[in-house]
Design a protein around this motif. Sequence first.
Motif, PDB file in Angstrom:
ATOM      1  N   ILE A  55       0.838  -1.193   0.000  1.00 34.27           N
ATOM      2  CA  ILE A  55       0.000   0.000   0.000  1.00 34.27           C
ATOM      3  C   ILE A  55       0.878   1.249   0.000  1.00 34.27           C
ATOM      4  O   ILE A  55       0.537   2.275  -0.596  1.00 34.27           O
ATOM      5  CB  ILE A  55      -0.954  -0.003   1.208  1.00 34.27           C
ATOM      6  N   ALA A  56       2.040   1.165   0.660  1.00 34.74           N
ATOM      7  CA  ALA A  56       2.955   2.301   0.731  1.00 34.74           C
ATOM      8  C   ALA A  56       3.385   2.763  -0.646  1.00 34.74           C
ATOM      9  O   ALA A  56       3.484   3.965  -0.913  1.00 34.74           O
ATOM     10  CB  ALA A  56       4.183   1.933   1.565  1.00 34.74           C
ATOM     11  N   ILE A  57       3.657   1.817  -1.545  1.00 34.95           N
ATOM     12  CA  ILE A  57       4.070   2.194  -2.892  1.00 34.95           C
ATOM     13  C   ILE A  57       2.892   2.224  -3.851  1.00 34.95           C
ATOM     14  O   ILE A  57       2.815   3.068  -4.744  1.00 34.95           O
ATOM     15  CB  ILE A  57       5.164   1.239  -3.416  1.00 34.95           C
ATOM     16  N   PHE A  93       9.930  10.926   0.809  1.00 33.79           N
ATOM     17  CA  PHE A  93      10.605  10.016   1.733  1.00 33.79           C
ATOM     18  C   PHE A  93      10.722  10.629   3.121  1.00 33.79           C
ATOM     19  O   PHE A  93      10.537   9.943   4.134  1.00 33.79           O
ATOM     20  CB  PHE A  93      11.991   9.658   1.204  1.00 33.79           C
ATOM     21  N   MET A  94      11.010  11.927   3.198  1.00 37.27           N
ATOM     22  CA  MET A  94      11.081  12.596   4.503  1.00 37.27           C
ATOM     23  C   MET A  94       9.710  12.639   5.173  1.00 37.27           C
ATOM     24  O   MET A  94       9.596  12.474   6.396  1.00 37.27           O
ATOM     25  CB  MET A  94      11.622  14.029   4.323  1.00 37.27           C
ATOM     26  N   LEU A  96       7.181  10.452   4.757  1.00 34.26           N
ATOM     27  CA  LEU A  96       6.839   9.118   5.231  1.00 34.26           C
ATOM     28  C   LEU A  96       7.725   8.688   6.388  1.00 34.26           C
ATOM     29  O   LEU A  96       7.272   8.007   7.311  1.00 34.26           O
ATOM     30  CB  LEU A  96       6.953   8.117   4.085  1.00 34.26           C
ATOM     31  N   SER A  97       8.998   9.072   6.361  1.00 29.66           N
ATOM     32  CA  SER A  97       9.903   8.719   7.452  1.00 29.66           C
ATOM     33  C   SER A  97       9.500   9.425   8.748  1.00 29.66           C
ATOM     34  O   SER A  97       9.493   8.819   9.829  1.00 29.66           O
ATOM     35  CB  SER A  97      11.347   9.081   7.091  1.00 29.66           C
ATOM     36  N   GLY A  98       9.163  10.716   8.632  1.00 31.58           N
ATOM     37  CA  GLY A  98       8.717  11.447   9.815  1.00 31.58           C
ATOM     38  C   GLY A  98       7.415  10.896  10.357  1.00 31.58           C
ATOM     39  O   GLY A  98       7.249  10.723  11.570  1.00 31.58           O
ATOM     40  N   LEU A  99       6.480  10.583   9.454  1.00 36.78           N
ATOM     41  CA  LEU A  99       5.214   9.986   9.874  1.00 36.78           C
ATOM     42  C   LEU A  99       5.450   8.628  10.513  1.00 36.78           C
ATOM     43  O   LEU A  99       4.819   8.286  11.524  1.00 36.78           O
ATOM     44  CB  LEU A  99       4.289   9.847   8.668  1.00 36.78           C
ATOM     45  N   GLY A 100       6.374   7.845   9.937  1.00 37.99           N
ATOM     46  CA  GLY A 100       6.676   6.532  10.496  1.00 37.99           C
ATOM     47  C   GLY A 100       7.252   6.610  11.896  1.00 37.99           C
ATOM     48  O   GLY A 100       6.908   5.805  12.760  1.00 37.99           O
ATOM     49  N   GLU A 101       8.119   7.593  12.146  1.00 35.51           N
ATOM     50  CA  GLU A 101       8.717   7.736  13.475  1.00 35.51           C
ATOM     51  C   GLU A 101       7.661   8.080  14.513  1.00 35.51           C
ATOM     52  O   GLU A 101       7.651   7.509  15.619  1.00 35.51           O
ATOM     53  CB  GLU A 101       9.789   8.824  13.447  1.00 35.51           C
ATOM     54  N   VAL A 102       6.765   8.992  14.166  1.00 38.73           N
ATOM     55  CA  VAL A 102       5.716   9.396  15.100  1.00 38.73           C
ATOM     56  C   VAL A 102       4.706   8.266  15.303  1.00 38.73           C
ATOM     57  O   VAL A 102       4.273   7.987  16.429  1.00 38.73           O
ATOM     58  CB  VAL A 102       5.005  10.668  14.591  1.00 38.73           C
ATOM     59  N   ALA A 103       4.338   7.582  14.201  1.00 39.27           N
ATOM     60  CA  ALA A 103       3.296   6.560  14.274  1.00 39.27           C
ATOM     61  C   ALA A 103       3.761   5.305  14.990  1.00 39.27           C
ATOM     62  O   ALA A 103       2.956   4.634  15.650  1.00 39.27           O
ATOM     63  CB  ALA A 103       2.807   6.212  12.878  1.00 39.27           C
ATOM     64  N   THR A 104       5.029   4.936  14.874  1.00 38.07           N
ATOM     65  CA  THR A 104       5.508   3.747  15.570  1.00 38.07           C
ATOM     66  C   THR A 104       5.619   3.992  17.067  1.00 38.07           C
ATOM     67  O   THR A 104       5.593   3.043  17.853  1.00 38.07           O
ATOM     68  CB  THR A 104       6.888   3.305  15.043  1.00 38.07           C
ATOM     69  N   ILE A 288       8.100   1.881   5.401  1.00 39.21           N
ATOM     70  CA  ILE A 288       8.725   3.181   5.171  1.00 39.21           C
ATOM     71  C   ILE A 288      10.110   3.020   4.549  1.00 39.21           C
ATOM     72  O   ILE A 288      10.464   3.701   3.569  1.00 39.21           O
ATOM     73  CB  ILE A 288       8.830   3.970   6.486  1.00 39.21           C
ATOM     74  N   LYS A 289      10.925   2.120   5.102  1.00 41.98           N
ATOM     75  CA  LYS A 289      12.295   1.955   4.625  1.00 41.98           C
ATOM     76  C   LYS A 289      12.338   1.530   3.167  1.00 41.98           C
ATOM     77  O   LYS A 289      13.140   2.033   2.371  1.00 41.98           O
ATOM     78  CB  LYS A 289      13.025   0.933   5.490  1.00 41.98           C
ATOM     79  N   LEU A 290      11.469   0.590   2.789  1.00 37.81           N
ATOM     80  CA  LEU A 290      11.483   0.100   1.422  1.00 37.81           C
ATOM     81  C   LEU A 290      10.972   1.146   0.435  1.00 37.81           C
ATOM     82  O   LEU A 290      11.240   1.062  -0.763  1.00 37.81           O
ATOM     83  CB  LEU A 290      10.635  -1.169   1.318  1.00 37.81           C
TER      84      LEU A 290
END
Length: 575
Positions: A55-57, A93-94, A96-104, A288-290
């Motif tokens: 879904i991410a991609i 990428f920034m 999604l990475s920022g969202l990933g850090e907050v969401a995890t 996020i990483k992929l």
Amino acid sequence: MQKIDIEKRIDSDDVASRNTGDVLAVLYSKSEQLEQTEDDQKLKRVLGPRHLSMIAIGGALGTGLLIGTGSALRTAGPAAISISYTVIGFVVFMVLSGLGEVATYIPLADGFAGYCRRYVDESLGFACGWTYLFLFLLVPANQLVAGAMVLQYWVDTDIVNPGVWVAILLVIITTINVLGVRYFGEVEFWFSVVKVCTCLGLIILLLVIALGGGPTGDRLGFRYWSNPGAFKEYAEPSRGLHVTGDVGRFVSFVSVLVTSVFAYIGCELVGITFPECARPRKSIPKAIKLTFYRIVLFYVFNVLLLGMCVPSNDERLLGNDGAIASASPFVIAIFNARITGLDHLINACILIFVTSAATADMYIASRTIYGLAVAGYAPRFFSKTNGRGVPLYGIILSFAFGLLAFMVTSSSAADVFDQFVNVVSLTGLLAWACILFVHIRFMKALKVQGLSRRDLAFRSPLQPFGSYFALAICIFTMLAKNFTVFLGKDFPVDEFITGYIMLPVFIVMFLFWKVWKKTKFIASKDVDLLTFRDAVDFEEEQFQVRDAEEKAFRQANGNPKDVKWFYDKLFGWIF
């Protein structure tokens, strides 16, 4: 520090007895409504790593890439679009990475609005949530119109009224969403598999054509970068506008920067699925990483090869009208290489892309209105869910707006609707900017309260400069959107209004909620970083125990290389 009373009533035993999704659904209701949260207001947390990963991609692979690149190539040239897609890819990428850090850290049931509310200001949550909802209430109808136009490639409107195709597609996407997130995740996974395979196939095809492996045997290389040129001067013949020299080439580059944003919008879809993720601290970081590698492969590399195979002065580059498959620059590359038969295949793939995008857009709209209702920003009944965890009222609302697609039966109405869609096109950038700002505030709160980012399950790279730089690009692009209206002797007022109106609307909604509710900007020292963190920590510990048991079982059986092992090793990097 702002606290919620229910936190005092939850001890470790209570946390252990709850599903974290249930806990979070309770948490992000209004404090005075906490006791009223029941089972019919909870989402189902069943999406696995492979669902979120695709879904991410898949959320970002749509008509913007297959068709929109034609407009960008025609406007600015191959070098300019390669640079612009790279720059916006970095921003994505920034984000999604920022969202990933907050969401995890703690996944919230009310999505982007919830993160804004918890870490910045309740008013920002209200403005961000509603502007984002406006976009995804209208985009499904636009996708349905595009789907009907794609089908006209095979069946003329004199034979079948396009409204018939709209009705069929609307029933399909509504059915998928009503069946529940488990079915949506599975269908979207396979839709995304088709998208990925299509993009991979196009990359290989373009590479073969560029190296002279097509029927013509003509080795193109970077020929079109020299003639007609890597960068083009800006020209708008309909207005008699032509900006020459280096200034003209810079104007073209900035204009396709906005076009690149259109192609990437939708990638944040994965953030809406986080509350329904079965194991957020493992699934979210992987998704996020992929994404970084997929952005490089599916966007940057694809666009680079496209600029090698199609000249920017090709008369068939019709821009971003999306009417038929021949509007796609990829189809033009196939025609130029004299490959027969692939046009129908590409058109079928575009139809899948459109159907997938419409399905995902309806999902986003229903979950966004659900999140707004949970946060108290929308009528409470929108937070009601059925036994499958589906917010039916949100689906009904999205379905109602989907009926606007029947305006395709009238060409004048369709033109008006396209203008209306342009009104809300800015909301994607506004959402990205809000996510980046939330991440910046989240990092500041951790620092002020003495918590280390090193202890987080996932950390966004290149921080804090990455989020600041990406936010600056977002703001610049928002202001540059439709900036060409200021060039030339005439001033197209309608284009100016439709291009920028959502910006003052966003500001007005922010100020309205702040004045009405008298909200205050949350200081870093007062940001709530503790409430229900234990619930998420405990759930992750349970998953780790289960993983350890599975590993011990495999070791006891000689570490058999089963289907799951082969899947992870061979396909996990992309699927």
